[in-house]
Design a protein around this motif. Structure first.
Motif, PDB file in Angstrom:
ATOM      1  N   LEU A 112      20.019 101.085  71.517  1.00  0.00           N
ATOM      2  CA  LEU A 112      21.099 101.457  72.449  1.00  0.00           C
ATOM      3  C   LEU A 112      20.843 102.818  73.092  1.00  0.00           C
ATOM      4  O   LEU A 112      20.120 103.653  72.549  1.00  0.00           O
ATOM      5  CB  LEU A 112      22.437 101.448  71.710  1.00  0.00           C
ATOM      6  N   ALA A 113      21.469 102.996  74.242  1.00  0.00           N
ATOM      7  CA  ALA A 113      21.318 104.235  75.011  1.00  0.00           C
ATOM      8  C   ALA A 113      22.700 104.822  75.268  1.00  0.00           C
ATOM      9  O   ALA A 113      23.714 104.128  75.163  1.00  0.00           O
ATOM     10  CB  ALA A 113      20.623 103.933  76.340  1.00  0.00           C
ATOM     11  N   THR A 114      22.727 106.095  75.621  1.00  0.00           N
ATOM     12  CA  THR A 114      23.992 106.730  75.995  1.00  0.00           C
ATOM     13  C   THR A 114      23.941 107.070  77.492  1.00  0.00           C
ATOM     14  O   THR A 114      23.119 106.524  78.217  1.00  0.00           O
ATOM     15  CB  THR A 114      24.221 108.006  75.163  1.00  0.00           C
ATOM     16  N   GLY A 115      24.816 107.958  77.933  1.00  0.00           N
ATOM     17  CA  GLY A 115      24.849 108.338  79.352  1.00  0.00           C
ATOM     18  C   GLY A 115      25.829 107.472  80.113  1.00  0.00           C
ATOM     19  O   GLY A 115      26.469 106.573  79.548  1.00  0.00           O
ATOM     20  N   SER A 116      25.944 107.716  81.408  1.00  0.00           N
ATOM     21  CA  SER A 116      26.903 106.977  82.235  1.00  0.00           C
ATOM     22  C   SER A 116      26.466 105.533  82.447  1.00  0.00           C
ATOM     23  O   SER A 116      27.299 104.621  82.561  1.00  0.00           O
ATOM     24  CB  SER A 116      27.026 107.607  83.629  1.00  0.00           C
ATOM     25  N   THR A 117      25.152 105.329  82.511  1.00  0.00           N
ATOM     26  CA  THR A 117      24.640 104.023  82.958  1.00  0.00           C
ATOM     27  C   THR A 117      25.090 102.830  82.118  1.00  0.00           C
ATOM     28  O   THR A 117      25.506 101.819  82.693  1.00  0.00           O
ATOM     29  CB  THR A 117      23.100 104.085  83.030  1.00  0.00           C
ATOM     30  N   PRO A 118      25.002 102.872  80.776  1.00  0.00           N
ATOM     31  CA  PRO A 118      25.327 101.647  80.028  1.00  0.00           C
ATOM     32  C   PRO A 118      26.823 101.400  79.831  1.00  0.00           C
ATOM     33  O   PRO A 118      27.190 100.405  79.199  1.00  0.00           O
ATOM     34  CB  PRO A 118      24.624 101.860  78.685  1.00  0.00           C
ATOM     35  N   ASN A 169      19.973 103.945  68.002  1.00  0.00           N
ATOM     36  CA  ASN A 169      20.028 104.629  69.292  1.00  0.00           C
ATOM     37  C   ASN A 169      18.709 105.319  69.614  1.00  0.00           C
ATOM     38  O   ASN A 169      17.964 105.721  68.731  1.00  0.00           O
ATOM     39  CB  ASN A 169      21.181 105.631  69.320  1.00  0.00           C
ATOM     40  N   LEU A 170      18.486 105.415  70.915  1.00  0.00           N
ATOM     41  CA  LEU A 170      17.249 106.003  71.419  1.00  0.00           C
ATOM     42  C   LEU A 170      17.072 107.466  71.055  1.00  0.00           C
ATOM     43  O   LEU A 170      15.972 107.903  70.763  1.00  0.00           O
ATOM     44  CB  LEU A 170      17.296 105.991  72.952  1.00  0.00           C
ATOM     45  N   ASP A 171      18.190 108.206  71.110  1.00  0.00           N
ATOM     46  CA  ASP A 171      18.017 109.655  71.036  1.00  0.00           C
ATOM     47  C   ASP A 171      19.303 110.372  70.648  1.00  0.00           C
ATOM     48  O   ASP A 171      20.386 109.776  70.622  1.00  0.00           O
ATOM     49  CB  ASP A 171      17.484 110.194  72.383  1.00  0.00           C
ATOM     50  N   GLU A 172      19.128 111.626  70.349  1.00  0.00           N
ATOM     51  CA  GLU A 172      20.263 112.520  70.032  1.00  0.00           C
ATOM     52  C   GLU A 172      19.833 113.941  70.349  1.00  0.00           C
ATOM     53  O   GLU A 172      18.668 114.306  70.165  1.00  0.00           O
ATOM     54  CB  GLU A 172      20.633 112.386  68.547  1.00  0.00           C
ATOM     55  N   LEU A 206      18.238 100.476  78.128  1.00  0.00           N
ATOM     56  CA  LEU A 206      17.704 101.730  78.662  1.00  0.00           C
ATOM     57  C   LEU A 206      18.397 102.127  79.959  1.00  0.00           C
ATOM     58  O   LEU A 206      18.717 101.252  80.791  1.00  0.00           O
ATOM     59  CB  LEU A 206      16.210 101.567  78.994  1.00  0.00           C
ATOM     60  N   GLY A 207      18.599 103.432  80.134  1.00  0.00           N
ATOM     61  CA  GLY A 207      18.883 103.983  81.451  1.00  0.00           C
ATOM     62  C   GLY A 207      17.621 104.700  81.887  1.00  0.00           C
ATOM     63  O   GLY A 207      16.611 104.696  81.177  1.00  0.00           O
ATOM     64  N   ILE A 208      17.655 105.326  83.047  1.00  0.00           N
ATOM     65  CA  ILE A 208      16.486 106.097  83.502  1.00  0.00           C
ATOM     66  C   ILE A 208      16.974 107.429  84.060  1.00  0.00           C
ATOM     67  O   ILE A 208      18.010 107.485  84.741  1.00  0.00           O
ATOM     68  CB  ILE A 208      15.663 105.284  84.546  1.00  0.00           C
ATOM     69  N   GLY A 209      16.257 108.481  83.742  1.00  0.00           N
ATOM     70  CA  GLY A 209      16.617 109.782  84.297  1.00  0.00           C
ATOM     71  C   GLY A 209      16.131 109.902  85.736  1.00  0.00           C
ATOM     72  O   GLY A 209      15.217 109.176  86.157  1.00  0.00           O
ATOM     73  N   SER A 210      16.683 110.839  86.477  1.00  0.00           N
ATOM     74  CA  SER A 210      16.265 110.993  87.882  1.00  0.00           C
ATOM     75  C   SER A 210      14.801 111.448  87.964  1.00  0.00           C
ATOM     76  O   SER A 210      14.173 111.332  89.008  1.00  0.00           O
ATOM     77  CB  SER A 210      17.182 111.974  88.615  1.00  0.00           C
ATOM     78  N   GLY A 260      12.533 110.051  85.982  1.00  0.00           N
ATOM     79  CA  GLY A 260      11.745 108.919  85.477  1.00  0.00           C
ATOM     80  C   GLY A 260      11.687 108.834  83.961  1.00  0.00           C
ATOM     81  O   GLY A 260      10.961 108.009  83.406  1.00  0.00           O
ATOM     82  N   HIS A 261      12.475 109.665  83.263  1.00  0.00           N
ATOM     83  CA  HIS A 261      12.422 109.587  81.793  1.00  0.00           C
ATOM     84  C   HIS A 261      13.170 108.364  81.271  1.00  0.00           C
ATOM     85  O   HIS A 261      14.103 107.877  81.906  1.00  0.00           O
ATOM     86  CB  HIS A 261      12.942 110.883  81.136  1.00  0.00           C
ATOM     87  N   ILE A 262      12.745 107.881  80.131  1.00  0.00           N
ATOM     88  CA  ILE A 262      13.525 106.921  79.340  1.00  0.00           C
ATOM     89  C   ILE A 262      13.629 107.509  77.933  1.00  0.00           C
ATOM     90  O   ILE A 262      12.696 108.160  77.472  1.00  0.00           O
ATOM     91  CB  ILE A 262      12.935 105.477  79.322  1.00  0.00           C
ATOM     92  N   GLY A 263      14.764 107.274  77.275  1.00  0.00           N
ATOM     93  CA  GLY A 263      15.050 108.096  76.097  1.00  0.00           C
ATOM     94  C   GLY A 263      15.024 109.527  76.615  1.00  0.00           C
ATOM     95  O   GLY A 263      15.473 109.812  77.726  1.00  0.00           O
ATOM     96  N   PHE A 264      14.471 110.435  75.819  1.00  0.00           N
ATOM     97  CA  PHE A 264      14.252 111.798  76.333  1.00  0.00           C
ATOM     98  C   PHE A 264      12.755 112.021  76.503  1.00  0.00           C
ATOM     99  O   PHE A 264      12.254 113.118  76.270  1.00  0.00           O
ATOM    100  CB  PHE A 264      14.875 112.835  75.408  1.00  0.00           C
ATOM    101  N   THR A 266      24.388 118.659  82.631  1.00  0.00           N
ATOM    102  CA  THR A 266      25.386 119.737  82.598  1.00  0.00           C
ATOM    103  C   THR A 266      26.776 119.176  82.876  1.00  0.00           C
ATOM    104  O   THR A 266      27.786 119.709  82.401  1.00  0.00           O
ATOM    105  CB  THR A 266      25.014 120.846  83.611  1.00  0.00           C
ATOM    106  N   ARG A 267      26.853 118.059  83.604  1.00  0.00           N
ATOM    107  CA  ARG A 267      28.160 117.469  83.918  1.00  0.00           C
ATOM    108  C   ARG A 267      28.964 117.088  82.674  1.00  0.00           C
ATOM    109  O   ARG A 267      30.173 116.958  82.730  1.00  0.00           O
ATOM    110  CB  ARG A 267      28.007 116.278  84.866  1.00  0.00           C
ATOM    111  N   PHE A 268      28.279 116.894  81.559  1.00  0.00           N
ATOM    112  CA  PHE A 268      28.981 116.536  80.324  1.00  0.00           C
ATOM    113  C   PHE A 268      29.400 117.775  79.512  1.00  0.00           C
ATOM    114  O   PHE A 268      30.091 117.659  78.515  1.00  0.00           O
ATOM    115  CB  PHE A 268      28.098 115.660  79.436  1.00  0.00           C
ATOM    116  N   ASN A 323      20.744 108.598  93.401  1.00  0.00           N
ATOM    117  CA  ASN A 323      20.082 109.655  92.627  1.00  0.00           C
ATOM    118  C   ASN A 323      18.944 109.091  91.765  1.00  0.00           C
ATOM    119  O   ASN A 323      18.055 109.809  91.343  1.00  0.00           O
ATOM    120  CB  ASN A 323      21.146 110.356  91.751  1.00  0.00           C
ATOM    121  N   LYS A 324      18.980 107.764  91.517  1.00  0.00           N
ATOM    122  CA  LYS A 324      17.953 107.136  90.675  1.00  0.00           C
ATOM    123  C   LYS A 324      16.879 106.422  91.508  1.00  0.00           C
ATOM    124  O   LYS A 324      15.909 105.897  90.957  1.00  0.00           O
ATOM    125  CB  LYS A 324      18.594 106.122  89.717  1.00  0.00           C
ATOM    126  N   ALA A 325      17.071 106.375  92.844  1.00  0.00           N
ATOM    127  CA  ALA A 325      16.202 105.532  93.681  1.00  0.00           C
ATOM    128  C   ALA A 325      14.723 105.917  93.572  1.00  0.00           C
ATOM    129  O   ALA A 325      13.852 105.047  93.490  1.00  0.00           O
ATOM    130  CB  ALA A 325      16.676 105.584  95.135  1.00  0.00           C
TER     131      ALA A 325
END
Ligand code: F6R
Length: 253
Positions: free
Chosen positions: A34-40, A64-67, A130-134, A136-140, A165-167, A200-202
């Motif tokens: 599982l992943a966290t963040g807004s995406t899932p 979970n992927l990360d902490e 998985l989500g993806i960072g802007s 290109g990261h997955i997990g961290f 930072t938004r969180f 932002n992810k394009a």
């Protein structure tokens, strides 16, 4: 990679939710990554809805992927708390069967080795969300991460600190380190389901799907994964050169 482009984030999340819920129905003992963040969040809402209609999660195991490193599981921004609040509390999963890396692990290397061993002991991850960072990261796994990396302590890139930072109250509150499954770890999941939404992810999505396989875009490693489903909204798909072809394939199915 099988690419699905939906009109909206909600529609894409519903399609991904169908796949996950169906897999849980078929295999009640499934191991979810599982992943966290807004995406899932939309996908988790679909899982919660399915549970309310009777889907049983009592035997499901999750990793979970990360902490973030250096914060406890009760910290308001910890990924453990995120998972409890946004998914686990709302389904009948046994909390004992849910694993999130320990951000306070003293012997990090030993912890990471054990986390990998525990995943193996239950037969490995069946579906990795998985989500993806802007960037290109997955997990961290930030750009520059080895494509065969394993679970380890990593350093967040400045762009990720800025995005996250938004969180937090302010940028300096965002932890600089995390424990993350590696790309090699993710690649061992039997199926990966990656979601990405918004313009932002394009650029990262283009790099992942149409760029060369490179540590500059860690998500591009998924091109080598035998069973990866990608669910995008129109905005996240907007830079794809072969967008019309992916939609054509989607229709043909
Ligand atoms: C979170 C994770 C990250 C996020 C990525 C996108 O567990 O592994 O890779 O998926 O940073 O974050 P959001 O979804 O907030 O845009």
């Amino acid at each position: 990679m099988q690419i699905t482009i939906a009109k909206t984030e909600q529609a894409a999340s519903a399609l991904a939710g169908k796949v996950v819920n169906e897999a849980v129905r078929k295999n009640p003992f499934i191991v979810l990554g599982l992943a966290t963040g807004s995406t899932p969040l939309g996908l988790y809402a679909e899982m919660i809805k399915a549970h309310q209609k009777g889907l049983d999660f009592s035997h499901v195991r999750s990793f979970n992927l990360d902490e973030y490193y250096g914060i406890t599981g009760t910290h308001p921004q910890s990924y453990r708390k995120f998972m409890n609040d946004n998914l686990f509390k709302h389904i009948n999963i046994d909390l004992k069967n849910t694993r999130v890396p320990d951000g306070m692990a003293k012997d990090v290397d030993a912890f990471c080795r054990q986390y990998e061993a525990d995943m193996k002991a239950v037969g490995g991850v069946d579906i990795q969300v998985l989500g993806i960072g802007s960037d290109g990261h997955i997990g961290f796994n930030e750009p520059g991460s080895s494509l065969v990396s394993r679970t380890r302590k990593v350093t967040l890139a400045p762009s990720t600190i800025k995005d996250n930072t938004r969180f937090f109250k302010k940028e300096s509150d965002v932890p600089r380190f995390a424990i993350s499954m590696g790309i090699g770890t993710v690649m061992e999941a039997k199926q990966c389901i990656l979601l990405a939404f918004g313009v932002n992810k394009a650029k990262a999505v283009k790099g992942m799907i149409e760029g060369g396989i490179s540590q500059f875009c860690p998500a591009s490693a998924l091109q080598m994964h035998p069973n990866t489903l990608v669910f995008l909204d129109e905005a996240a798909a907007s830079e794809l050169e072969l967008k019309d072809y992916y939609k054509w394939c989607q229709k043909a199915k």
